[in-house]
Scaffold this motif. Structure first.
Motif, PDB file in Angstrom:
ATOM      1  N   ALA A   1      -2.239  -1.606  -5.856  1.00 25.71           N
ATOM      2  CA  ALA A   1      -3.198  -0.916  -6.714  1.00 25.71           C
ATOM      3  C   ALA A   1      -4.120  -0.032  -5.884  1.00 25.71           C
ATOM      4  CB  ALA A   1      -4.019  -1.939  -7.502  1.00 25.71           C
ATOM      5  N   GLN A   2      -4.520  -0.539  -4.720  1.00 29.64           N
ATOM      6  CA  GLN A   2      -5.395   0.242  -3.850  1.00 29.64           C
ATOM      7  C   GLN A   2      -4.686   1.471  -3.300  1.00 29.64           C
ATOM      8  OE1 GLN A   2      -7.586  -3.880  -2.659  1.00 29.64           O
ATOM      9  NE2 GLN A   2      -6.520  -2.789  -1.038  1.00 29.64           N
ATOM     10  N   GLY A   3      -3.418   1.282  -2.931  1.00 27.24           N
ATOM     11  CA  GLY A   3      -2.643   2.417  -2.436  1.00 27.24           C
ATOM     12  C   GLY A   3      -2.515   3.474  -3.525  1.00 27.24           C
ATOM     13  N   TYR A   4      -2.272   3.014  -4.722  1.00 25.65           N
ATOM     14  CA  TYR A   4      -2.114   3.907  -5.878  1.00 25.65           C
ATOM     15  C   TYR A   4      -3.412   4.682  -6.110  1.00 25.65           C
ATOM     16  CZ  TYR A   4      -0.715   5.160 -10.683  1.00 25.65           C
ATOM     17  OH  TYR A   4      -0.373   5.817 -11.827  1.00 25.65           O
ATOM     18  N   ASP A   5      -4.527   3.943  -6.089  1.00 25.52           N
ATOM     19  CA  ASP A   5      -5.829   4.593  -6.310  1.00 25.52           C
ATOM     20  C   ASP A   5      -6.160   5.585  -5.193  1.00 25.52           C
ATOM     21  OD1 ASP A   5      -6.442   3.604  -8.732  1.00 25.52           O
ATOM     22  OD2 ASP A   5      -7.986   2.194  -8.070  1.00 25.52           O
ATOM     23  N   ALA A   6      -5.813   5.227  -3.965  1.00 24.54           N
ATOM     24  CA  ALA A   6      -6.084   6.140  -2.848  1.00 24.54           C
ATOM     25  C   ALA A   6      -5.370   7.462  -3.081  1.00 24.54           C
ATOM     26  CB  ALA A   6      -5.632   5.511  -1.535  1.00 24.54           C
ATOM     27  N   ALA A   7      -4.124   7.387  -3.529  1.00 27.13           N
ATOM     28  CA  ALA A   7      -3.370   8.599  -3.804  1.00 27.13           C
ATOM     29  C   ALA A   7      -4.032   9.390  -4.925  1.00 27.13           C
ATOM     30  CB  ALA A   7      -1.932   8.239  -4.167  1.00 27.13           C
ATOM     31  N   LYS A   8      -4.475   8.652  -5.943  1.00 27.22           N
ATOM     32  CA  LYS A   8      -5.113   9.323  -7.090  1.00 27.22           C
ATOM     33  C   LYS A   8      -6.400  10.022  -6.662  1.00 27.22           C
ATOM     34  CE  LYS A   8      -2.627   8.553 -10.756  1.00 27.22           C
ATOM     35  NZ  LYS A   8      -1.890   9.707 -11.315  1.00 27.22           N
ATOM     36  N   LEU A   9      -7.128   9.386  -5.746  1.00 28.45           N
ATOM     37  CA  LEU A   9      -8.381   9.968  -5.278  1.00 28.45           C
ATOM     38  C   LEU A   9      -8.101  11.264  -4.511  1.00 28.45           C
ATOM     39  CD1 LEU A   9     -11.429   9.868  -4.737  1.00 28.45           C
ATOM     40  CD2 LEU A   9     -10.978   8.315  -2.838  1.00 28.45           C
ATOM     41  N   ILE A  10      -7.108  11.205  -3.629  1.00 27.86           N
ATOM     42  CA  ILE A  10      -6.748  12.408  -2.876  1.00 27.86           C
ATOM     43  C   ILE A  10      -6.270  13.494  -3.832  1.00 27.86           C
ATOM     44  CG2 ILE A  10      -5.113  13.336  -1.197  1.00 27.86           C
ATOM     45  CD1 ILE A  10      -5.206  10.614   0.212  1.00 27.86           C
TER      46      ILE A  10
ATOM     47  N   ILE B   1       0.842  -1.199   0.000  1.00 25.82           N
ATOM     48  CA  ILE B   1       0.000   0.000   0.000  1.00 25.82           C
ATOM     49  C   ILE B   1       0.879   1.251   0.000  1.00 25.82           C
ATOM     50  CG2 ILE B   1      -1.602   1.363   1.393  1.00 25.82           C
ATOM     51  CD1 ILE B   1      -2.852  -1.239   2.334  1.00 25.82           C
ATOM     52  N   ARG B   2       1.855   1.239   0.887  1.00 27.12           N
ATOM     53  CA  ARG B   2       2.752   2.386   0.992  1.00 27.12           C
ATOM     54  C   ARG B   2       3.456   2.642  -0.340  1.00 27.12           C
ATOM     55  NH1 ARG B   2       7.973   1.168   4.232  1.00 27.12           N
ATOM     56  NH2 ARG B   2       8.394   0.182   2.232  1.00 27.12           N
ATOM     57  N   ASP B   3       3.958   1.560  -0.937  1.00 28.11           N
ATOM     58  CA  ASP B   3       4.704   1.727  -2.191  1.00 28.11           C
ATOM     59  C   ASP B   3       3.810   2.177  -3.335  1.00 28.11           C
ATOM     60  OD1 ASP B   3       6.878   0.986  -0.759  1.00 28.11           O
ATOM     61  OD2 ASP B   3       7.113  -0.998  -1.654  1.00 28.11           O
ATOM     62  N   GLY B   4       2.588   1.610  -3.366  1.00 34.27           N
ATOM     63  CA  GLY B   4       1.657   2.029  -4.422  1.00 34.27           C
ATOM     64  C   GLY B   4       1.346   3.513  -4.296  1.00 34.27           C
ATOM     65  N   PHE B   5       1.100   3.934  -3.071  1.00 29.03           N
ATOM     66  CA  PHE B   5       0.790   5.342  -2.807  1.00 29.03           C
ATOM     67  C   PHE B   5       1.969   6.230  -3.212  1.00 29.03           C
ATOM     68  CE2 PHE B   5      -0.078   9.192  -0.533  1.00 29.03           C
ATOM     69  CZ  PHE B   5      -1.455   9.233  -0.367  1.00 29.03           C
ATOM     70  N   ALA B   6       3.151   5.785  -2.755  1.00 29.32           N
ATOM     71  CA  ALA B   6       4.356   6.578  -3.036  1.00 29.32           C
ATOM     72  C   ALA B   6       4.592   6.701  -4.539  1.00 29.32           C
ATOM     73  CB  ALA B   6       5.565   5.943  -2.352  1.00 29.32           C
ATOM     74  N   LEU B   7       4.288   5.617  -5.256  1.00 30.59           N
ATOM     75  CA  LEU B   7       4.492   5.638  -6.703  1.00 30.59           C
ATOM     76  C   LEU B   7       3.626   6.716  -7.362  1.00 30.59           C
ATOM     77  CD1 LEU B   7       5.844   4.227  -9.162  1.00 30.59           C
ATOM     78  CD2 LEU B   7       3.777   2.830  -9.330  1.00 30.59           C
ATOM     79  N   ALA B   8       2.354   6.749  -6.909  1.00 26.50           N
ATOM     80  CA  ALA B   8       1.454   7.742  -7.493  1.00 26.50           C
ATOM     81  C   ALA B   8       1.968   9.149  -7.234  1.00 26.50           C
ATOM     82  CB  ALA B   8       0.049   7.563  -6.920  1.00 26.50           C
ATOM     83  N   VAL B   9       2.441   9.379  -6.006  1.00 30.74           N
ATOM     84  CA  VAL B   9       2.951  10.710  -5.670  1.00 30.74           C
ATOM     85  C   VAL B   9       4.177  11.022  -6.516  1.00 30.74           C
ATOM     86  CG1 VAL B   9       3.960  12.116  -3.827  1.00 30.74           C
ATOM     87  CG2 VAL B   9       2.035  10.607  -3.324  1.00 30.74           C
ATOM     88  N   LYS B  10       5.028  10.022  -6.674  1.00 28.15           N
ATOM     89  CA  LYS B  10       6.260  10.239  -7.424  1.00 28.15           C
ATOM     90  C   LYS B  10       5.953  10.563  -8.893  1.00 28.15           C
ATOM     91  CE  LYS B  10      10.717   8.294  -8.463  1.00 28.15           C
ATOM     92  NZ  LYS B  10      11.053   7.196  -9.368  1.00 28.15           N
TER      93      LYS B  10
END
Ligand SMILES: Nc1ncnc2c1ncn2[C@@H]1O[C@H](COP(=O)(O)OP(=O)(O)OP(=O)(O)O)[C@@H](O)[C@H]1O
Ligand SMILES: Nc1ncnc2c1ncn2[C@@H]1O[C@H](COP(=O)(O)OP(=O)(O)OP(=O)(O)O)[C@@H](O)[C@H]1O
Ligand SMILES: [Mg+2]
Ligand SMILES: [Mg+2]
Lengths: 306, 259, 371, 236, 327
Positions: free
Chosen positions: C280-289, C25-34
């Motif tokens: 994927a969920q972490g990535y989507d969470a970042a995208k939603l924010i 989750i952390r990595d997916g989120f971080a990827l989206a931010v990056k």
């Protein structure tokens, strides 16, 4: 309920018990006999498992991993003893708790630094990966049978070492009165370092055996350490026989409890209540066992100190 | 004839296959000093354990001042006045001599479930403790830690602890063991001085002391009392000689030798 | 205002057996931010990572710290539902938005639904409902169910049974964090079901499947699981024995949409492994924010506006079509996957088709979302 | 021939309180020496300092020609010293037989070696209780065991610190006889005991200490001839 | 030979304990000023943190009473804390919000359970005692887990904090902080009096030599049981405060690792030192807070500090104090 299920559960209990024994054996050496509360015992188990998993992966052979890992853990244990633990023998139990807790924290964090937080996987050797047909219509995992064998062999060796060799006697003597043992000519320091090495090696054996069944991960040593303590307390601290018996008792009771209690509760109070209370009850069964044993035998089943 | 303070009847204790005390009977009269002697491992300490309540008896009975105390827990016996000392020194090592003895005084004064008033404010108790310390020869060591006393001094404290509870019956397990001739001599004096104050059951291998002190002597061999009587009676008993005394003269001082 | 960073509290399980999930989750989120140039919705992003150790207590305290001391604008990351339930109260009380990248407890979908809670994953029952349907569709008649004894485990089996109406041969709750399944496997051997459904997240599933195969049971019964029990992390640990296992998921790495293709490729490039559904969920969470910050023009103090932006969910989800139900849980498709060897000989998941289309959870009806 | 054990100007303290101020004594090969003095005068401390159990901060100790005051206790013991300590110090978790066997050695090859059987013959009581744990023995039995344990190492120098404490008169006699026999066989012994006149018969050299200082030393004839010494320093 | 006086020298005895006002009063002054300092620094989060630390200090002090002064190494102390906490939470759920009702009940219930647990456990000694207390704690832990009506594994959120009236609003972090501080100070004064009283002297002597205490006539079991029960009650009080400070209770607070942590705090601070529990809790929690701020590998640093304390200070942090005082 059929015969095979009962037989298989007994085997499971035996296997789980012997697995606990492997861990409890080292604990009995260090704690029961050298009278040192070592919370980092679980860390040796963890370090052993990590070494074995890493070396196995690197060499592609479980056996190489096991062998070298055990040696590595023994060396690690002796280094720990030489640098820190030997300063704690003479201290009271509570200082030992704090000191070894500190080591436990550092080991956990060290492992996390080196290997990361995610569990490593360790697979049994291919030759033991499958089931073995014990009798018609009943096969049992070969690897679990292997654990049973190793457990029994270690129990036997350890019993001979502690009870029947002079080194074993000197270790016990040194633990109960270090000064007097020295006055009788035993180099207690070196002897204890060696014993610690053996204890650590036993931990690694346990770690290597359990690795494929459980997970090789940070913190793997703590909860199982509590179980190992339960085992040796039930058996009577410092008694190899007691540790073996305690381990088997805990193994069988725990396994049987997990199967039988839900069945029993289902019949008695219905599935809804059973699914609520069952797992909790199964979890405390061994604690009830321990409290019961201590209620009637406040020094365990095989009290050693008189 | 004085009344019996302690009456031990057919007391038995078994350790596995070993019968440590085997229907032992002892009776100790009011005010007397009664010595219990016998070979090593005869069961003397075991008997003391049983009488004091540290060990449960397998059968038999113990009466103290007419009361059946066979099943009473140890501390209740102590409060009744049945107090023992230990063969292997058992003191409060990290406390001062005075504190050691003050605890024993506190024990029998009762009402120790006091949670608020300072214990130190109780000057009287410490004065009593000091008196006892002086009596056992530790008057100069009041504020030393018990651990730092020499072996012989610890033995003195051992007796002091029991004495401070003002026992009716004092069970002494080898009080002279580990004391030098001088200190032994003083202990004999102390026990003599207790005559009339308290009754004593004394286990001791120092025959010199035993023969000087004891009014009556019981001899325990293999858990059984094989003889009982006054000093002369025991000295002359051939069985006692064979099992225990040997040709023991009175081998402490040079006086005999010079004589 | 807008040169101040957007603060996100990433509170996840980063140690212990569940660590794999939290790390993804952390990595997916971080990827989206990056990929967004270190920004969320145009403002610099500051992600404060914390470990809940899979404990409700630790979670609660850490959430408190993130909300009160670090004053984060969004919270996300919790893996386990019991931790989520403990983290919820202090987060909602302080009017901080929580965007869930995994945990979707039924409480928050139903009566306790909350304006500050949004799920970018799925309600706990959903994947299991999809498996239930699959098992029923494939004609299995006797199924044994195994789940850990904690809320999500209970939810899972409830969800399964909502769609599977055949005989339940046995229903076993194991201790959470149990790793040795000897006793349970023996029972399976005795019960002889024709299929087994397991809800065992992370390392639990890895161990179960290994031991299941080691005990020789895979010959006699078919194993089913939710997507995360058969995801890339599990496959990596277990390997070939998993071939042929069916599972369901709201996402798959071979889903054919542009957002997903980019995500999978970038993730592999960045971390050297295939993403899991947690990633994927972490990535989507970042995208939603990201979308919410963008649509409110960074004015995060206007809670009503932020909520509206979140509800609109204007972002390209890697799972394809995505929209929020009235209870702030998604309405989405669930896919059936099977583990096979791909062209390169790697063991991996292949999507077979859609099991449930535009599926909503069963609790939305009892949610009276405060306006 | 040089002395087996030679102690010179030994000084020892427990923490801040000095106990030994100036202790010198020597034991020659085959000799039997005593250390006499009231309770608390430093006899045990002297023994502990010789054995390396308490570190002396001044003076020297030589044993069999080697300086030992800086060596560890186990090294000293292996050079051939064995002690029957004050308070017995039996290993409670070892059985009687194990207490005897665990440290058995043949450190002094010149003598007829002590074996399990020989110890059991000296103390038949121990043979009977061979399987008992150390802490399940009576006080006197423990004392016998402590003596047997020391003998089993076949030491060059045997040190007895109140070894007859708690023993019945008969057994005490046995010990004196045994020591006499050992002496006849050439065993060197250092003994502390309260039965002084026995020691006069048994030993040849005596050292009396008071408050950590040697106040008198001489041979048995001198000691036996001067009862005033006893009065003054030992209190009989 | 006669001696001038029998008044015992108090300074050297391990039986006697003083509040050491010379430095504890300044420390108290700092604690009193803390909310104001936090408000000035604009970070009220720290008032909550400090409250938590004080509650831990109370719980650790109660453990120190039996562990440090009674020689009873209990490995199940968190269970009593948990009982107190759950008592308040469950009462809250059924509508009892008054602290005057809920807290005494929490204290009473923990004391009662401690009495029962102690009654059985105190038959054993040493490590057996450690493990049997662990066993009972685990039983209570799993019992709470199986209480689905009260949240089971998930724990239970409290609707609000307890109410006390008298112008105190516990919902306000500062009020709650001062109340906790007051309770801790009272507890410390009480413990000091108890230790210096006859009961305390007997309790500490039992720690030194239990057999001999029996032999001179002390009902040792009763003393230990009373001490164990008092400690249980204090732990229950700490539990009631815990439930309030976080408005949340969960079985995790009763887990063995929590008992272990309390034990570590006591040992770190100083076993058998009046302020051992307090100092241990403060240092441990602040270290954790501080180190975790800098690195996720903070446990490495924590371990190193703990190890240093063990090796350098035989009796935890209190060794440094004693040395300075020259006692
Ligand atoms: N706990 C025990 N278990 C087994 N045997 C024991 C135990 N305690 C004592 N014994 C045995 O019981 C016998 C009697 O012991 P006891 O201590 O009463 O002897 P004693 O008469 O006091 O001897 P001494 O004069 O040597 O002190 C001894 O042989 C001893 O070995
Ligand atoms: N561990 C210790 N710490 C402090 N002082 C001690 C310690 N052991 C002994 N002492 C003191 O040292 C002095 C000498 O003690 P030591 O034991 O050597 O005497 P001893 O001659 O053997 O006496 P005893 O005949 O009573 O055994 C005594 O005053 C004693 O109080
Ligand atoms: Mg005796
Ligand atoms: Mg001495």
């Amino acid at each position: 309920m059929n015969g095979i299920l009962i037989l298989e559960q007994m085997l499971n209990g035996l296997q789980f018990g012997l697995m606990l024994f492997l861990l409890a054996a080292g604990l009995t050496l260090v704690f029961g006999i050298m009278d040192m509360i070592n919370l980092a015992h679980g860390s040796l188990y963890m370090v052993g498992a990590y070494l074995i998993a890493t070396i196995s992966a690197a060499t592609g052979s479980f056996w190489w991993g096991l062998g070298l890992g055990i040696v590595g853990a023994a060396v690690f244990g002796m280094l720990l003893e030489l640098t820190i633990l030997r300063r704690l023998y003479q201290r009271d139990h509570v200082s030992q708790v704090l000191g070894t807790f500190a080591i436990l924290l550092m080991c956990n964090e060290g492992v996390r630094l080196i290997w990361g937080s995610q569990p490593l996987s360790l697979n049994p050797p291919a030759s033991l990966a499958g089931p073995v047909e014990l009798m018609a219509g009943f096969s049992y995992p070969a690897y679990r049978l292997f654990i049973i064998g190793v457990g029994l062999v270690v129990a036997g060796l350890l019993y001979v070492l502690i009870v029947h060799t002079r080194v074993g006697m000197q270790v016990r003597a040194g633990a109960s009165n270090r000064e007097m043992a020295m006055a009788m000519g035993t180099n207690v320091r070196t002897l204890f370092t060696a014993v610690f090495g053996v204890g650590a090696a036993l931990c690694a054996v346990a770690g290597g055996m359990m690795g494929p069944l459980l997970a090789v991960q940070v913190g793997m040593g703590e909860s199982i350490l509590i179980l190992a303590f339960v085992v040796i307390v039930i058996g009577g601290i410092g008694s190899i026989r007691g540790a073996l018996l305690g381990a088997l008792l805990v193994g069988v009771v725990d396994t049987a409890g997990r199967t039988l209690i839900p069945l029993f509760l289902n019949a008695a109070v219905g599935p809804q209540a059973a699914s609520n209370a069952g797992p909790a009850l199964a979890s405390i069964l061994i604690y009830i066992l321990m409290a019961g044993v201590l209620f009637f035998k406040p020094r365990g089943l095989f009290p050693t100190h008189g | 004839m004085s009344t019996a303070v302690l009456k031990v009847d057919k007391l038995v204790k078994r350790f596995g296959g070993l019968t440590a005390t085997d229907h032992a009977c002892v009776s100790v009269g009011q005010g007397e000093i009664h010595a219990l002697i016998g070979p090593n491992g005869a069961g003397k300490t075991t008997l003391i354990h049983q009488i004091s309540g540290a060990l449960h008896s397998d059968s038999g009975s113990i009466h103290f001042c007419g009361q059946d105390v066979t099943t009473l827990p140890m501390h209740e016996r102590a409060l009744l006045g049945l107090v023992r000392s230990y063969q292997i020194t058992s003191i409060f090592g990290r406390l001062s001599v005075l504190d050691n003895i003050a605890l024993a005084v506190q024990a029998v004064e009762g009402s120790s479930f006091r949670f608020w008033t300072s214990s130190r404010s109780d000057k009287e108790r410490y004065a009593k403790a000091q008196a006892v310390a002086e009596r056992v020869g530790l008057g100069q060591h009041l504020h030393r830690l018990a651990n730092a006393l020499s072996h012989g001094e610890q033995r003195q404290l051992e007796v002091g602890l029991a004495l401070a509870t003002r026992p009716k019956l004092l069970l002494l397990d080898e009080p002279m063991a580990g004391m030098g001739p001088d200190e032994s001599e003083r202990m004999v004096g102390l026990l003599q001085s207790l005559r009339g104050e308290t009754t004593i059951l004394l286990v001791e291998h120092d025959m010199d002391a035993v023969f000087r002190l004891a009014d009556t002597i019981s001899v325990l061999v293999f858990g059984k009392v094989i003889a009982c009587g006054d000093a002369q009676h025991i000295k002359d008993n051939p069985e006692v000689k064979r099992a225990y005394l040997g040709d023991e003269a009175h081998p402490t001082g040079p006086a005999q030798e010079a004589a | 205002q807008s040169n101040e960073p957007v603060k996100v509290g990433m509170l996840s399980t980063l140690s212990g057996p569940g660590a794999g999930l939290g790390i993804d989750i952390r990595d997916g989120f971080a990827l989206a931010v990056k990929l967004g140039g270190g920004k969320l919705g145009g403002r610099t992003a500051e992600v404060i990572v914390a470990d809940d150790q899979a404990s409700p207590d630790v979670g609660r305290q850490t959430a408190d710290r993130l909300v009160k001391r670090d004053k984060v604008d969004f919270m996300t990351g919790v893996v386990f539902s019991n931790v989520m339930l403990a983290v919820g109260a202090p987060t909602f009380q302080s009017k901080t938005f929580y965007v869930s990248a995994n945990a979707g407890p039924s409480q928050y979908a139903g009566e306790q639904c909350n304006p500050y809670f949004f799920s970018a994953s799925w309600q706990n029952d959903n994947l299991h409902e999809a498996v239930g349907k699959t098992v029923a569709d494939k004609g299995f008649k006797r199924v044994a169910l195994i789940a850990p004894n904690y809320p999500a485990g209970k939810d899972a089996l409830t969800g399964f049974k909502r769609f599977y109406k055949g005989e339940v041969a046995s229903e076993t709750y194991t201790q959470l964090n149990q790793l040795d399944y000897g006793a349970e496997l023996s029972q399976l051997r005795a019960t002889k079901p024709d299929a087994v459904y397991i809800f065992l997240p992370g390392g639990l599933g890895i161990n179960f499947i290994k031991q299941f195969v080691g005990a020789g049971l895979s010959k006699d019964m078919t194993l089913f699981g939710p997507g995360f029990s058969a995801d890339e992390d599990v496959i990596k640990a277990v390997g070939e024995p998993m071939l042929g296992m069916f599972n369901t998921s709201q996402w798959a790495h071979d889903l054919d949409n542009a957002a997903n293709k980019k995500f999978v490729a970038e993730f592999e490039k960045e971390y050297g492994r295939l993403p899991s559904l947690y990633a994927a969920q972490g990535y989507d969470a970042a995208k939603l924010i990201d979308a919410a910050v963008r649509d409110t023009k960074g004015k995060l103090d206007d809670k009503a506006a932020v909520r509206k932006a979140l509800e609109a969910a204007k972002f390209d989800s890697v799972r394809g079509a995505f929209k929020f139900n009235t209870n702030h849980f998604p309405i989405q498709d669930y896919y059936l996957r099977v583990i096979t060897k791909n062209g390169k000989g790697q063991v991996t998941n292949r999507t077979l088709g859609t099991v449930l289309k535009g599926h909503a959870d069963a609790y939305a009806g009892s949610c009276k979302m405060p306006s | 021939m040089s002395a087996l054990l030679e102690v010179k100007q030994l000084q020892t303290a427990y923490g801040a309180s000095q106990v030994l101020f100036d202790i010198s004594l020597a034991i020659k090969e085959g000799g039997v020496s005593t250390l006499l003095g009231r309770n608390g005068m430093g006899k045990t401390t002297t023994v502990r300092s010789i054995l390396g159990l308490t570190r002396a901060h001044g003076g020297t100790v030589h044993f069999r020609g080697e300086r030992i005051d800086q060596l560890s206790a186990d090294r000293i013991a292996r050079m051939g010293m064995a002690v029957v300590p004050e308070g017995r110090m039996i290993f409670p978790t070892l059985s009687v037989a194990e207490n005897l066997r665990a440290f058995a050695a043949k450190r002094n090859a010149s003598k007829d070696p002590w074996t399990l059987d020989r110890v059991y013959a000296l103390f038949p009581r121990l043979a009977e209780r061979a399987r008992n744990m150390g802490n399940q023995l009576s006080g006197g039995e423990q004392q016998m065991l402590a003596i047997g344990r020391a003998l089993m190492t076949n030491p060059h120098l045997l040190i007895l610190d109140e070894a007859t404490e708690g023993l019945a008169p008969l057994i005490r006699e046995d010990i004196w006889n045994c020591l006499a026999t050992l002496r006849a066989q050439g065993q060197s012994i250092l003994v502390i005991d309260k039965y002084v006149q026995r020691l006069v018969q048994l030993a040849d050299q005596h050292t009396i200490i008071e408050r950590g200082k040697v106040v008198w030393s001489g041979d048995s004839a001198q000691l036996g001839a001067d009862p005033s010494l006893w009065q003054r320093y030992i209190g009989v | 030979m006669s001696h001038s006086t029998s008044t015992p020298k108090t300074a050297t005895s391990i039986l006697d304990h003083s509040l050491q006002l010379r430095w504890s009063l300044p420390a108290l002054a700092v604690l009193l000023a803390l909310p104001a300092l936090a408000a000035w620094a604009g970070d009220t989060f720290y008032v909550g943190l400090a409250t938590r630390v004080l509650i831990f200090a109370l719980a650790a002090t109660s453990l120190n009473l039996i562990l440090g002064f009674g020689g009873m190494v209990s490995f199940g102390h968190a269970a009593f804390v948990g009982v107190g906490a759950y008592c308040v939470a469950v009462l809250m759920q059924s509508g009892v919000v008054s602290a005057w009702v809920a807290w005494p009940l929490a204290v009473g219930l923990s004391a009662l359970i401690a009495l029962l647990v102690g009654f059985v456990s105190l038959r054993t000694q040493g490590v057996y005692f450690i493990m049997i207390t662990l066993a009972f704690a685990q039983m209570l832990y799993y019992l709470v887990i199986s209480l689905k009506a009260y949240g089971g594994d998930d724990g239970l959120s409290l609707a609000s904090r307890s109410t006390v009236g008298m112008g105190l609003d516990l919902g306000d972090d500062t009020h709650f902080y001062y109340l906790t501080l007051g309770i801790l100070v009272l507890a410390l004064v009480g413990v000091t009096r108890l230790l210096n009283a006859r009961f305390g002297h007997a309790l500490q002597a039992i720690r030194e030599n239990e057999v001999r205490m029996t032999a001179i006539g002390f009902p040792v079991f009763r003393y230990k049981l009373v001490a164990f029960t008092i400690a249980g009650a204090l732990a229950g009080l700490a539990g009631a405060l815990f439930a309030n400070v976080g408005s949340f209770v969960s079985p995790a607070m009763m887990q063995w690792s929590q008992s272990g942590m309390l034990m570590i705090m006591v040992i770190l601070g100083g076993v058998g030192h009046l302020y051992g529990g307090v100092m241990g809790a403060i240092v441990f929690l602040l270290l954790e807070e501080l180190l975790s701020h800098y690195t996720i590998h903070w446990q490495l640093g924590l371990g190193a500090v703990l190890l240093g304390v063990v090796l350098l200070a035989p009796n935890g942090i209190s060794s440094f104090l004693r040395r300075k005082e020259g006692v």
